[in-house]
Design an enzyme around this catalytic site. Structure first.
Site, short mmCIF file in Angstrom:
data_model
loop_
_atom_site.label_atom_id
_atom_site.label_comp_id
_atom_site.label_asym_id
_atom_site.label_seq_id
_atom_site.Cartn_x
_atom_site.Cartn_y
_atom_site.Cartn_z
NE ARG A 52 -1.86 -1.37 3.69
CZ ARG A 52 -1.41 -0.60 4.52
NH1 ARG A 52 -1.54 0.74 4.52
NH2 ARG A 52 -0.72 -0.92 5.60
CE LYS A 194 -5.88 -4.34 4.63
NZ LYS A 194 -6.68 -5.16 5.72
CG HIS A 213 -6.69 -4.80 10.82
ND1 HIS A 213 -5.44 -4.74 10.73
CD2 HIS A 213 -7.01 -5.46 9.52
CE1 HIS A 213 -4.74 -4.90 9.76
NE2 HIS A 213 -5.52 -5.66 8.91
CB SER A 231 0.24 -7.32 7.27
OG SER A 231 0.63 -8.31 6.51
CE LYS A 235 -5.18 -9.32 10.37
NZ LYS A 235 -3.87 -8.93 10.00
CB THR A 236 -3.95 -15.02 7.26
OG1 THR A 236 -4.35 -13.84 6.75
CG2 THR A 236 -4.49 -16.09 6.08
CG ASP A 250 -7.29 -8.36 6.86
OD1 ASP A 250 -6.61 -8.37 7.94
OD2 ASP A 250 -7.45 -7.43 6.20
NE ARG A 315 -0.08 -9.24 1.76
CZ ARG A 315 -0.75 -9.12 3.15
NH1 ARG A 315 -1.55 -9.79 3.54
NH2 ARG A 315 -0.43 -8.00 3.82
#
Length: 525
Positions: A52, A194, A213, A231, A235-236, A250, A315
């Site tokens: 980003r 996002k 988030h 990130s 989390k994932t 997410d 990703r």
């Protein structure tokens, strides 16, 4: 608004509407946008921007946002006139092309608060990405509706700062009054995801919904757990549990009727991905998925996930349905456990600590963790500590207290336990002899939380931080549980602990909170 887009972009430009994933993949390959890997996922490159661009993100400042947005270097203001001018230039850019792509999708798995979104993209693979990450309605629309948002993605249109009033050759602009999002000059598809997350983060608090988030999953009996974190903190990975059902990885909302996913897909980091450690994610990357910035073996087309020569922020985007063990309705009950995932580079935080409601508010506002894997342009390839409010500062337009108050309200109304989980370093700081917690250790900690083992564990209070740490956890070596005992020497621990605590205190000075919440943070003794 959306209807005018259709009339301005006219023939001979061809508008491909609601193409299937298969058709979009075929277009992407034919147009040279990507290629298939050996696992049949579409592999694409995003050029110079592999993450980003926060310095290029703006919010239109008008009567809707003037008094509601927390204006700061993250939430940068831009005028309506500048936005409309750039929107017109982007439309002209698309009109100069032979074809473009439109999908009618949705964000928010909520009957009343879900938002229709029209995604118009210059690239076929960007439209595929949106179909993967957003929710695909059972009966998709084929034309604009009155109450929808529109994303216009024109990566080939480069802005000029001196002419356009922006900061570089790219811009991401949110217009809440017009319900439009302009993304230009960047090929990184995560900007679309996002941007819509930011939209929901602005809209939902006024409906008494806490946007988060976080990842979410449930047990077989419907018990729901939330995994907050930036990130790269897990989390994932940690929410993709073969013994539980995934809701999402997410973005979620938490209201009086439970938890709901904002998305219809997952967006996992690929760096060092392995089939052994992360089988659910590995198997989900297949035909219909998109892999960004992953190097392929020239001969076999096998993804080389360990190769970070393009970026550490490689990703994979894949639909939720590629995870067999998932909650079909994309929703969950009131959460029984919340995990704040932090990546501590100093090695002074324990692998798990139980928090009081006041401590939960403190660590939620602090959002201490590490920036891992270059998720933002200009971040560099290293890892460094950061404080990201609400574990997602770049995506929350309103003042932090709005979200913290909603969290406290939810915690008061439900019997929800909150834990701080360190997936970072122990036994010393990063680069100073410390080692990162192994994924199996973090998984064992998570299992102890979601099964309720830690709810009834025996605890001791950790000095200075003043939170509770368990004396034993099943399948976790006792040496991991108290970082003071895992350090080579206590003096080294104290030095790094003092450094981290000082940063906590300095960062928290900017928040206007109750004395109880401020006192719940770590203290220098």
């Amino acid at each position: 608004m959306a209807q005018s887009t259709q009339t301005i972009i006219s023939q001979p430009t061809k508008n491909h509407i609601n193409l299937s994933s298969k058709d979009l993949i075929e277009f992407a390959i034919k147009r040279g946008e990507g290629e298939l890997a050996s696992n049949e996922a579409l592999v694409v490159k995003t050029g110079a921007r592999t993450g980003r661009s926060p310095k290029d993100r703006f919010i239109v400042r008008d009567e809707v946002t003037e008094s509601q947005v927390d204006w700061n270097p993250i939430n940068q203001a831009i005028s309506s006139e500048t936005f409309l001018t750039l929107w017109g230039h982007a439309l002209q850019h698309l009109q100069s092309k032979k074809e473009y792509f439109t999908s009618y999708l949705k964000v928010g798995a909520h009957d009343q608060l879900g938002i229709a979104v029209q995604v118009i993209s210059e690239l076929a693979w960007h439209n595929l990405f949106a179909r993967v990450l957003f929710i695909r309605p059972e009966t998709p629309r084929t034309s604009p509706s009155d109450n929808q948002w529109t994303i216009l993605s024109a990566p080939g249109f480069k802005t000029e700062p001196s002419r356009d009033g922006v900061n570089s050759d790219a811009a991401v602009i949110l217009n809440f009054k017009e319900k439009r999002i302009l993304i230009c000059g960047t090929y990184y598809a995560g900007e679309m995801k996002k941007a819509m997350f930011s939209v929901l983060n602005f809209i939902l608090p006024q409906h008494d919904i806490l946007p988060m988030h976080c990842a979410a999953n449930t047990g077989k009996d419907g018990d729901t757990a939330l995994f907050f974190g930036l990130s790269g903190t897990g989390k994932t990975t940690l929410s993709a549990d073969p013994n539980r059902l995934l809701i999402g990885d997410d973005e979620h909302g938490w209201g009086s009727d439970g938890v709901f996913n904002f998305e219809g897909g997952c967006y996992a980091k690929c760096i060092d991905l392995s089939q052994e450690r992360e089988p659910l994610i590995w198997n989900a990357i297949q035909f219909g998925s998109v892999i960004e910035n992953v190097v392929l073996d020239p001969a076999t087309k096998e993804p080389i996930y360990s190769d970070s020569s393009i970026t550490q922020n490689s990703r994979a985007a894949y639909p939720r349905e590629f995870i067999p063990e998932r909650v079909l309705n994309n929703r969950g009950q009131q959460p029984h456990a919340i995990l704040f995932l932090t990546c501590d580079l100093y090695g002074v935080l324990p692998p798990v600590a139980r928090l009081t409601p006041e401590q939960a508010a403190y660590y939620f506002l602090s959002g201490y963790t590490a920036l891992v894997g270059s998720t933002e342009v200009g971040q560099g390839s290293g890892i460094k500590p950061t404080f990201s409010t609400c574990f997602g500062a770049p995506f929350f337009p309103r003042p932090p207290a709005v979200y913290a108050d909603l969290l406290m309200k939810r915690l008061r109304n439900h019997d929800t336990d909150v834990y701080l989980v360190n997936t970072g370093w122990t036994g010393g700081a990063r680069g100073e002899g410390g080692e990162r917690f192994p994924i199996p250790t973090s998984r064992a900690i998570v299992t102890a939380i979601v099964t309720g083992e830690l709810k009834h564990a025996e605890y001791e209070t950790m000095p200075q931080f003043n939170f509770e740490i368990p004396r034993t956890v099943m399948n976790v070596e006792s040496k991991w549980l108290d970082p003071r005992r895992n350090y080579p020497d206590l003096a080294g621990y104290e030095k790094n602990a003092q450094s981290l605590i000082s940063q906590f205190i300095e960062n928290f000075k900017r928040f206007n909170v109750s004395d109880a919440i401020r006192a719940a943070g770590p203290q220098i003794v």
